[in-house]
Design a protein around this motif. Structure first.
Motif, PDB file in Angstrom:
ATOM      1  N   ALA A  33      -1.025  -6.058  -3.399  1.00  0.00           N
ATOM      2  CA  ALA A  33       0.234  -6.134  -4.134  1.00  0.00           C
ATOM      3  C   ALA A  33       0.016  -5.641  -5.558  1.00  0.00           C
ATOM      4  CB  ALA A  33       0.765  -7.567  -4.155  1.00  0.00           C
ATOM      5  N   VAL A  34       1.045  -5.025  -6.115  1.00  0.00           N
ATOM      6  CA  VAL A  34       1.007  -4.531  -7.492  1.00  0.00           C
ATOM      7  C   VAL A  34       2.157  -5.157  -8.266  1.00  0.00           C
ATOM      8  CG1 VAL A  34       1.320  -2.506  -8.975  1.00  0.00           C
ATOM      9  CG2 VAL A  34      -0.124  -2.345  -6.934  1.00  0.00           C
ATOM     10  N   ILE A  35       1.843  -5.722  -9.427  1.00  0.00           N
ATOM     11  CA  ILE A  35       2.865  -6.273 -10.316  1.00  0.00           C
ATOM     12  C   ILE A  35       2.849  -5.467 -11.612  1.00  0.00           C
ATOM     13  CG2 ILE A  35       3.620  -8.272 -11.649  1.00  0.00           C
ATOM     14  CD1 ILE A  35       2.447 -10.084  -9.574  1.00  0.00           C
ATOM     15  N   PRO A  36       3.819  -4.567 -11.811  1.00  0.00           N
ATOM     16  CA  PRO A  36       3.890  -3.846 -13.090  1.00  0.00           C
ATOM     17  C   PRO A  36       4.385  -4.792 -14.176  1.00  0.00           C
ATOM     18  CG  PRO A  36       5.750  -3.259 -11.696  1.00  0.00           C
ATOM     19  CD  PRO A  36       4.883  -4.172 -10.885  1.00  0.00           C
ATOM     20  N   ASP A  80      -4.360  -9.320   0.456  1.00  0.00           N
ATOM     21  CA  ASP A  80      -5.781  -9.379   0.121  1.00  0.00           C
ATOM     22  C   ASP A  80      -6.033  -9.417  -1.378  1.00  0.00           C
ATOM     23  OD1 ASP A  80      -7.017  -9.069   2.843  1.00  0.00           O
ATOM     24  OD2 ASP A  80      -5.848  -7.229   2.792  1.00  0.00           O
ATOM     25  N   CYS A  81      -5.185  -8.737  -2.146  1.00  0.00           N
ATOM     26  CA  CYS A  81      -5.447  -8.626  -3.578  1.00  0.00           C
ATOM     27  C   CYS A  81      -4.147  -8.358  -4.318  1.00  0.00           C
ATOM     28  CB  CYS A  81      -6.441  -7.488  -3.835  1.00  0.00           C
ATOM     29  SG  CYS A  81      -6.884  -7.266  -5.569  1.00  0.00           S
ATOM     30  N   VAL A  82      -4.024  -8.923  -5.509  1.00  0.00           N
ATOM     31  CA  VAL A  82      -2.870  -8.689  -6.378  1.00  0.00           C
ATOM     32  C   VAL A  82      -3.360  -8.007  -7.651  1.00  0.00           C
ATOM     33  CG1 VAL A  82      -1.011  -9.743  -7.718  1.00  0.00           C
ATOM     34  CG2 VAL A  82      -1.629 -10.695  -5.477  1.00  0.00           C
ATOM     35  N   TRP A  83      -2.792  -6.836  -7.944  1.00  0.00           N
ATOM     36  CA  TRP A  83      -3.115  -6.092  -9.164  1.00  0.00           C
ATOM     37  C   TRP A  83      -1.994  -6.295 -10.180  1.00  0.00           C
ATOM     38  CZ3 TRP A  83      -7.659  -3.257  -9.559  1.00  0.00           C
ATOM     39  CH2 TRP A  83      -8.353  -3.029  -8.365  1.00  0.00           C
ATOM     40  N   VAL A  84      -2.341  -6.710 -11.387  1.00  0.00           N
ATOM     41  CA  VAL A  84      -1.372  -6.855 -12.472  1.00  0.00           C
ATOM     42  C   VAL A  84      -1.635  -5.743 -13.483  1.00  0.00           C
ATOM     43  CG1 VAL A  84      -0.465  -8.341 -14.287  1.00  0.00           C
ATOM     44  CG2 VAL A  84      -1.265  -9.347 -12.137  1.00  0.00           C
ATOM     45  N   VAL A  85      -0.621  -4.921 -13.715  1.00  0.00           N
ATOM     46  CA  VAL A  85      -0.770  -3.757 -14.595  1.00  0.00           C
ATOM     47  C   VAL A  85      -0.119  -4.071 -15.939  1.00  0.00           C
ATOM     48  CG1 VAL A  85      -0.402  -1.284 -14.854  1.00  0.00           C
ATOM     49  CG2 VAL A  85      -0.687  -2.266 -12.565  1.00  0.00           C
ATOM     50  N   LEU A  86      -0.945  -4.281 -16.955  1.00  0.00           N
ATOM     51  CA  LEU A  86      -0.478  -4.620 -18.297  1.00  0.00           C
ATOM     52  C   LEU A  86      -0.420  -3.381 -19.180  1.00  0.00           C
ATOM     53  CD1 LEU A  86      -2.675  -7.811 -18.906  1.00  0.00           C
ATOM     54  CD2 LEU A  86      -0.349  -7.716 -17.984  1.00  0.00           C
ATOM     55  N   ALA A  87       0.267  -3.518 -20.299  1.00  0.00           N
ATOM     56  CA  ALA A  87       0.341  -2.426 -21.269  1.00  0.00           C
ATOM     57  C   ALA A  87      -0.983  -2.308 -22.022  1.00  0.00           C
ATOM     58  CB  ALA A  87       1.475  -2.679 -22.257  1.00  0.00           C
ATOM     59  N   SER A 121       3.573   2.536 -14.404  1.00  0.00           N
ATOM     60  CA  SER A 121       2.730   1.360 -14.187  1.00  0.00           C
ATOM     61  C   SER A 121       2.505   1.125 -12.697  1.00  0.00           C
ATOM     62  CB  SER A 121       3.380   0.126 -14.823  1.00  0.00           C
ATOM     63  OG  SER A 121       3.575   0.307 -16.210  1.00  0.00           O
ATOM     64  N   VAL A 122       3.570   1.311 -11.911  1.00  0.00           N
ATOM     65  CA  VAL A 122       3.443   1.142 -10.462  1.00  0.00           C
ATOM     66  C   VAL A 122       2.425   2.126  -9.904  1.00  0.00           C
ATOM     67  CG1 VAL A 122       4.632   1.405  -8.252  1.00  0.00           C
ATOM     68  CG2 VAL A 122       5.747   0.184 -10.127  1.00  0.00           C
ATOM     69  N   LEU A 123       2.536   3.386 -10.305  1.00  0.00           N
ATOM     70  CA  LEU A 123       1.623   4.409  -9.794  1.00  0.00           C
ATOM     71  C   LEU A 123       0.178   4.095 -10.162  1.00  0.00           C
ATOM     72  CD1 LEU A 123       1.183   7.074  -8.335  1.00  0.00           C
ATOM     73  CD2 LEU A 123       1.642   8.266 -10.494  1.00  0.00           C
ATOM     74  N   VAL A 139       5.019  -3.922  -3.960  1.00  0.00           N
ATOM     75  CA  VAL A 139       5.332  -3.864  -5.389  1.00  0.00           C
ATOM     76  C   VAL A 139       6.325  -4.977  -5.712  1.00  0.00           C
ATOM     77  CG1 VAL A 139       6.230  -2.461  -7.276  1.00  0.00           C
ATOM     78  CG2 VAL A 139       4.944  -1.370  -5.413  1.00  0.00           C
ATOM     79  N   HIS A 140       5.950  -5.813  -6.676  1.00  0.00           N
ATOM     80  CA  HIS A 140       6.778  -6.976  -7.006  1.00  0.00           C
ATOM     81  C   HIS A 140       6.963  -7.070  -8.512  1.00  0.00           C
ATOM     82  CE1 HIS A 140       8.765 -10.744  -6.399  1.00  0.00           C
ATOM     83  NE2 HIS A 140       7.849 -11.454  -7.025  1.00  0.00           N
ATOM     84  N   ASP A 141       8.156  -7.476  -8.950  1.00  0.00           N
ATOM     85  CA  ASP A 141       8.432  -7.617 -10.374  1.00  0.00           C
ATOM     86  C   ASP A 141       7.768  -8.869 -10.935  1.00  0.00           C
ATOM     87  OD1 ASP A 141       9.907  -5.329 -10.447  1.00  0.00           O
ATOM     88  OD2 ASP A 141      11.870  -6.313 -10.418  1.00  0.00           O
ATOM     89  N   ALA A 142       7.268  -8.746 -12.156  1.00  0.00           N
ATOM     90  CA  ALA A 142       6.612  -9.880 -12.815  1.00  0.00           C
ATOM     91  C   ALA A 142       7.574 -11.026 -13.070  1.00  0.00           C
ATOM     92  CB  ALA A 142       5.987  -9.419 -14.131  1.00  0.00           C
ATOM     93  N   ALA A 143       8.858 -10.707 -13.217  1.00  0.00           N
ATOM     94  CA  ALA A 143       9.845 -11.729 -13.575  1.00  0.00           C
ATOM     95  C   ALA A 143      10.685 -12.172 -12.378  1.00  0.00           C
ATOM     96  CB  ALA A 143      10.748 -11.215 -14.691  1.00  0.00           C
TER      97      ALA A 143
END
Length: 244
Positions: A33-36, A80-87, A121-123, A139-143
């Motif tokens: 999962a990716v959280i932009p 399996d894994c959650v990626w959080v993409v920060l600024a 950020s998603v990419l 892909v999931h929203d942080a909020a």
């Protein structure tokens, strides 16, 4: 400025935390999962000039909103894994996520590769997930912290069984109008009776603006039966997201 993951992408995930996922043909699938989370959420808080005031860091029952969103995803064993993409330069995120990171046993990873737009950020997150071996990416929203485990399980099972991407969505229940800025082409009776004031026409701050007298004219009432409100997460084969 940090431009690399804060946690080694090759760090193995604790096998005890994995629940094997399979597609319709019985082939094992790896789901990340990716959280932009590089935005400030200024629609939520127009005064959020700094990342420390971004909507994902607001408190929700004692935890940051983004932490609640992460916990919702980590509760699903097939992820399996959650990626959080920060600024880049975001110092608030690592502090807010420190406890969650320590408890995730390799299933949570953060990076400072967020871009100017959400899609950037998603990419960045999808590329990291693919590099780490993901077959599918959610892909999931942080909020959006209130997504249920049941909804996530249904989405995963449906996409895997069909072999195609999908999203969570809600049926439209309100009346929806298609509008246009002029009367041209509208039936005479409709052009003189059906109209809706635009937002800025009733905005006190725009009361002296010449455009404040403008109107938007209703062209059509949309049938709701086939309209849906897109939600997150959205789940697709990883390579399709890379190519999108």
């Amino acid at each position: 400025m940090v431009n690399k993951p804060l946690q080694n992408p090759q760090q193995p995930i604790d096998p005890a935390l994995r629940t094997p996922a399979f597609d319709a043909h019985g082939a094992a699938q790896t789901l990340h999962a990716v959280i932009p989370a590089a935005g400030r959420g200024q629609r939520f808080d127009p005064d959020a000039a700094s990342l420390a005031k971004a909507k994902q860091y607001h408190d929700l029952a004692g935890k940051a909103v983004i932490v609640r969103s992460i916990e919702a995803l980590l509760a699903v064993a097939r992820i399996d894994c959650v990626w959080v993409v920060l600024a880049p330069g975001d110092q608030e995120g690592p502090q807010r996520l420190a406890e969650a990171l320590s408890k995730a046993k390799g299933r949570l990873r953060i990076c400072h590769l967020g871009g100017a737009e959400r899609r950037d950020s998603v990419l960045a997150g999808v590329k990291l997930a693919v590099h780490a071996g993901a077959d599918w990416v959610m892909v999931h929203d942080a909020a959006r912290p209130l997504v249920s485990r049941q909804a996530l399980d249904r989405l995963i099972s449906s996409c895997f069984s069909l072999g195609s991407g999908g999203i969570l969505a809600l049926p439209v229940v309100d009346t929806v109008k298609r509008a246009r800025p002029d009367r041209d082409g509208l039936p005479r009776e409709q052009s003189t009776t059906d109209h809706a004031m635009t937002d800025w026409a009733i905005n006190d701050q725009a009361a002296t603006d010449q455009a404040a007298t403008a109107q938007t004219f209703i062209e059509q009432t949309m049938a709701r039966e086939r309209l849906w409100l897109a939600q997150t997460p959205q789940l697709f084969p990883a390579q399709r997201l890379i190519q999108a």
